[in-house]
Design a protein around this motif. Structure first.
Motif, PDB file in Angstrom:
ATOM      1  N   GLU A 240     -56.016   2.730  14.172  1.00  0.00           N
ATOM      2  CA  GLU A 240     -55.437   3.935  13.593  1.00  0.00           C
ATOM      3  C   GLU A 240     -53.919   3.969  13.760  1.00  0.00           C
ATOM      4  OE1 GLU A 240     -56.229   8.767  13.496  1.00  0.00           O
ATOM      5  OE2 GLU A 240     -57.105   7.542  15.091  1.00  0.00           O
ATOM      6  N   SER A 241     -53.410   3.563  14.923  1.00  0.00           N
ATOM      7  CA  SER A 241     -51.962   3.580  15.143  1.00  0.00           C
ATOM      8  C   SER A 241     -51.263   2.533  14.274  1.00  0.00           C
ATOM      9  CB  SER A 241     -51.634   3.362  16.624  1.00  0.00           C
ATOM     10  OG  SER A 241     -52.087   2.100  17.086  1.00  0.00           O
ATOM     11  N   ALA A 242     -51.917   1.391  14.032  1.00  0.00           N
ATOM     12  CA  ALA A 242     -51.334   0.381  13.142  1.00  0.00           C
ATOM     13  C   ALA A 242     -51.247   0.921  11.718  1.00  0.00           C
ATOM     14  CB  ALA A 242     -52.165  -0.898  13.177  1.00  0.00           C
ATOM     15  N   ARG A 243     -52.268   1.618  11.280  1.00  0.00           N
ATOM     16  CA  ARG A 243     -52.248   2.220   9.950  1.00  0.00           C
ATOM     17  C   ARG A 243     -51.115   3.241   9.826  1.00  0.00           C
ATOM     18  NH1 ARG A 243     -57.271   2.244   7.035  1.00  0.00           N
ATOM     19  NH2 ARG A 243     -56.917   4.434   6.513  1.00  0.00           N
ATOM     20  N   ARG A 244     -50.952   4.059  10.869  1.00  0.00           N
ATOM     21  CA  ARG A 244     -49.878   5.058  10.845  1.00  0.00           C
ATOM     22  C   ARG A 244     -48.513   4.396  10.867  1.00  0.00           C
ATOM     23  NH1 ARG A 244     -52.964   7.888  14.814  1.00  0.00           N
ATOM     24  NH2 ARG A 244     -51.414   7.228  16.356  1.00  0.00           N
ATOM     25  N   ALA A 245     -48.374   3.283  11.605  1.00  0.00           N
ATOM     26  CA  ALA A 245     -47.091   2.585  11.690  1.00  0.00           C
ATOM     27  C   ALA A 245     -46.652   2.091  10.321  1.00  0.00           C
ATOM     28  CB  ALA A 245     -47.189   1.421  12.679  1.00  0.00           C
ATOM     29  N   VAL A 246     -47.576   1.503   9.569  1.00  0.00           N
ATOM     30  CA  VAL A 246     -47.253   1.007   8.233  1.00  0.00           C
ATOM     31  C   VAL A 246     -46.863   2.162   7.321  1.00  0.00           C
ATOM     32  CG1 VAL A 246     -48.177  -0.106   6.172  1.00  0.00           C
ATOM     33  CG2 VAL A 246     -48.718  -1.021   8.438  1.00  0.00           C
ATOM     34  N   ASP A 247     -47.634   3.223   7.353  1.00  0.00           N
ATOM     35  CA  ASP A 247     -47.358   4.365   6.499  1.00  0.00           C
ATOM     36  C   ASP A 247     -46.015   5.005   6.849  1.00  0.00           C
ATOM     37  OD1 ASP A 247     -48.380   6.081   4.363  1.00  0.00           O
ATOM     38  OD2 ASP A 247     -48.430   7.648   5.887  1.00  0.00           O
ATOM     39  N   GLY A 248     -45.685   4.998   8.136  1.00  0.00           N
ATOM     40  CA  GLY A 248     -44.459   5.647   8.584  1.00  0.00           C
ATOM     41  C   GLY A 248     -43.189   4.920   8.194  1.00  0.00           C
ATOM     42  N   ILE A 249     -43.260   3.604   8.064  1.00  0.00           N
ATOM     43  CA  ILE A 249     -42.059   2.824   7.746  1.00  0.00           C
ATOM     44  C   ILE A 249     -41.979   2.459   6.270  1.00  0.00           C
ATOM     45  CG2 ILE A 249     -43.025   0.509   8.115  1.00  0.00           C
ATOM     46  CD1 ILE A 249     -40.443  -0.237   9.562  1.00  0.00           C
ATOM     47  N   ALA A 250     -42.963   2.851   5.506  1.00  0.00           N
ATOM     48  CA  ALA A 250     -43.075   2.387   4.121  1.00  0.00           C
ATOM     49  C   ALA A 250     -41.850   2.711   3.278  1.00  0.00           C
ATOM     50  CB  ALA A 250     -44.316   2.994   3.476  1.00  0.00           C
ATOM     51  N   GLN A 251     -41.229   3.856   3.511  1.00  0.00           N
ATOM     52  CA  GLN A 251     -40.091   4.253   2.680  1.00  0.00           C
ATOM     53  C   GLN A 251     -38.770   3.673   3.155  1.00  0.00           C
ATOM     54  OE1 GLN A 251     -40.972   5.674  -0.111  1.00  0.00           O
ATOM     55  NE2 GLN A 251     -43.066   5.628   0.720  1.00  0.00           N
ATOM     56  N   ASP A 252     -38.744   3.131   4.356  1.00  0.00           N
ATOM     57  CA  ASP A 252     -37.515   2.526   4.893  1.00  0.00           C
ATOM     58  C   ASP A 252     -37.574   1.028   4.652  1.00  0.00           C
ATOM     59  OD1 ASP A 252     -35.270   1.722   6.282  1.00  0.00           O
ATOM     60  OD2 ASP A 252     -35.733   2.863   8.106  1.00  0.00           O
ATOM     61  N   ARG A 253     -37.338   0.623   3.401  1.00  0.00           N
ATOM     62  CA  ARG A 253     -37.550  -0.774   3.027  1.00  0.00           C
ATOM     63  C   ARG A 253     -36.637  -1.729   3.799  1.00  0.00           C
ATOM     64  NH1 ARG A 253     -40.986  -1.550  -1.339  1.00  0.00           N
ATOM     65  NH2 ARG A 253     -42.347   0.253  -1.357  1.00  0.00           N
ATOM     66  N   GLU A 254     -35.395  -1.327   4.058  1.00  0.00           N
ATOM     67  CA  GLU A 254     -34.490  -2.228   4.773  1.00  0.00           C
ATOM     68  C   GLU A 254     -35.025  -2.548   6.168  1.00  0.00           C
ATOM     69  OE1 GLU A 254     -29.770  -2.531   6.114  1.00  0.00           O
ATOM     70  OE2 GLU A 254     -30.481  -0.868   4.870  1.00  0.00           O
ATOM     71  N   ARG A 255     -35.509  -1.519   6.845  1.00  0.00           N
ATOM     72  CA  ARG A 255     -36.081  -1.742   8.179  1.00  0.00           C
ATOM     73  C   ARG A 255     -37.370  -2.552   8.087  1.00  0.00           C
ATOM     74  NH1 ARG A 255     -37.841   2.967  12.500  1.00  0.00           N
ATOM     75  NH2 ARG A 255     -37.729   1.675  14.402  1.00  0.00           N
ATOM     76  N   LEU A 256     -38.173  -2.262   7.075  1.00  0.00           N
ATOM     77  CA  LEU A 256     -39.424  -3.002   6.888  1.00  0.00           C
ATOM     78  C   LEU A 256     -39.152  -4.473   6.647  1.00  0.00           C
ATOM     79  CD1 LEU A 256     -42.505  -3.109   6.433  1.00  0.00           C
ATOM     80  CD2 LEU A 256     -42.053  -2.604   4.020  1.00  0.00           C
ATOM     81  N   TRP A 257     -38.201  -4.799   5.736  1.00  0.00           N
ATOM     82  CA  TRP A 257     -37.904  -6.204   5.472  1.00  0.00           C
ATOM     83  C   TRP A 257     -37.384  -6.885   6.733  1.00  0.00           C
ATOM     84  CZ3 TRP A 257     -40.923  -6.073   1.949  1.00  0.00           C
ATOM     85  CH2 TRP A 257     -40.780  -5.446   0.712  1.00  0.00           C
ATOM     86  N   GLY A 258     -36.652  -6.137   7.563  1.00  0.00           N
ATOM     87  CA  GLY A 258     -36.182  -6.716   8.818  1.00  0.00           C
ATOM     88  C   GLY A 258     -37.332  -7.106   9.726  1.00  0.00           C
ATOM     89  N   ILE A 259     -38.338  -6.224   9.836  1.00  0.00           N
ATOM     90  CA  ILE A 259     -39.514  -6.530  10.658  1.00  0.00           C
ATOM     91  C   ILE A 259     -40.288  -7.702  10.070  1.00  0.00           C
ATOM     92  CG2 ILE A 259     -41.788  -5.665  11.384  1.00  0.00           C
ATOM     93  CD1 ILE A 259     -40.518  -2.913  11.697  1.00  0.00           C
TER      94      ILE A 259
END
Length: 324
Positions: A240-259
């Protein structure tokens, strides 16, 4: 049950990788009384080998589907808790100056195939063979219509999450020893960006989802049966926390691409190109009928080609984490 809990993921986009990259996974495990430990930071080869074999109970694994299917077929007591489907860059490449314009033009030509050492499961080779077969199939061809040329063996350390590379295959292409290679992910995008190669087929853009199935499409999240029985609370919380983590960062594409770049060992720009199809749903583990069917297609391919000793029934393997 040991207090240490290992987590391992492939050098690819995973919900676990996003959660760990944000520090959420480690925080949740510690809050549940466990000592979180990334498997890739362990030096003991007897522990490291379980990235592929998943024979210890205190481990979650998320990533490419070939190792967990292989482990299950060889008796590993695991359960499939989730599947993600993020189409990654998959392509058939030729040299920039090659005459071939389509995959159909490659009938009778040579494809490079990697070889890996360091583990009895050669994931890179199987993945390339599957990718080549899928690309040829889209043009009404089979592997029998081309010649496969082995690249020099490359050592792969146990449990490694090192940078993915197609250097050995591309070297054969550069030398004119082969006519085409199959590549994927950020490393494949980087090869195209070099300007030395030309794409004749984007497999990840094919309309038929089953033609896009390979080791990374879809990816699997697995736990050991003994751990699920002993600590269902941890399993529920981690998923559940992994699902929330993905949903939480979805709109911050720059940070997501960094990860995702850190997870794949590649440049953020190449990660953005490789995973341009991202939406939150792509990277949220679930057991939808379409994802289950695609994974069954992959499991059947592995059995039919003799890569696993017995057929894996994906529906029997799957377990909905919400039922724990």
């Amino acid at each position: 049950m040991p207090d240490t809990f290992y987590y391992t993921r492939c050098p690819a986009p995973t919900s676990t990788g996003v959660s760990a990259g944000l520090g959420i996974l480690q925080e949740r495990l510690a809050g549940l009384g466990l000592r979180p430990q990334a498997l890739q930071d362990v030096e003991d080869p007897e522990i490291l080998r379980h990235h592929f074999e998943h024979g210890i109970p205190n481990l979650l694994r998320e990533g490419g589907n070939i190792p967990p299917i292989w482990a299950r077929a060889n008796g590993a007591r695991t359960r499939l808790l989730g599947i993600t489907w993020l189409d990654e860059f998959q392509a058939v490449l030729v040299r920039a100056d090659a005459p071939a314009q389509t995959v159909a033009d490659l009938a009778g030509k040579c494809f490079a195939v990697p070889q890996s050492t360091g583990h009895r499961l050669d994931v890179a080779r199987i993945t390339a063979l599957r990718g080549i077969a899928q690309g040829l199939r889209s043009a009404g061809l089979t592997v029998a219509d081309v010649t496969l040329v082995d690249a020099p063996p490359q050592a792969v350390a146990l449990g490694a999450r090192g940078k993915e590379s197609f250097d050995a295959e591309l070297a054969l292409l550069d030398a004119g020893a082969v006519d085409a290679v199959w590549v994927k992910s950020a490393a494949g995008a980087a090869a195209v960006r070099s300007g030395r190669y030309r794409v004749v087929l984007r497999i990840d853009r094919l309309a038929d989802p089953l033609l896009r199935v390979n080791n990374g499409t879809p990816r699997t999240l697995t736990f050991h049966e003994d751990f699920i029985a002993a600590r269902p609370d941890v399993v529920r919380d981690v998923v559940e926390s992994a699902r929330r983590a993905v949903d939480g960062i979805a709109q911050d594409r720059e940070r997501l691409w960094g990860i995702l770049a850190r997870e794949t060992g590649q440049d953020p720009a190449d990660a953005a190109t490789a995973f341009e199809a991202f939406t939150p749903d792509n990277l949220i583990p679930d057991l939808t009928p379409g994802r289950l069917a695609a994974l069954q297609d992959q499991a059947d391919f592995l059995f039919d080609q003799g890569f696993i000793p017995k057929r894996v029934d994906v529906s029997e393997w799957a377990l909905d984490w919400r039922d724990l």
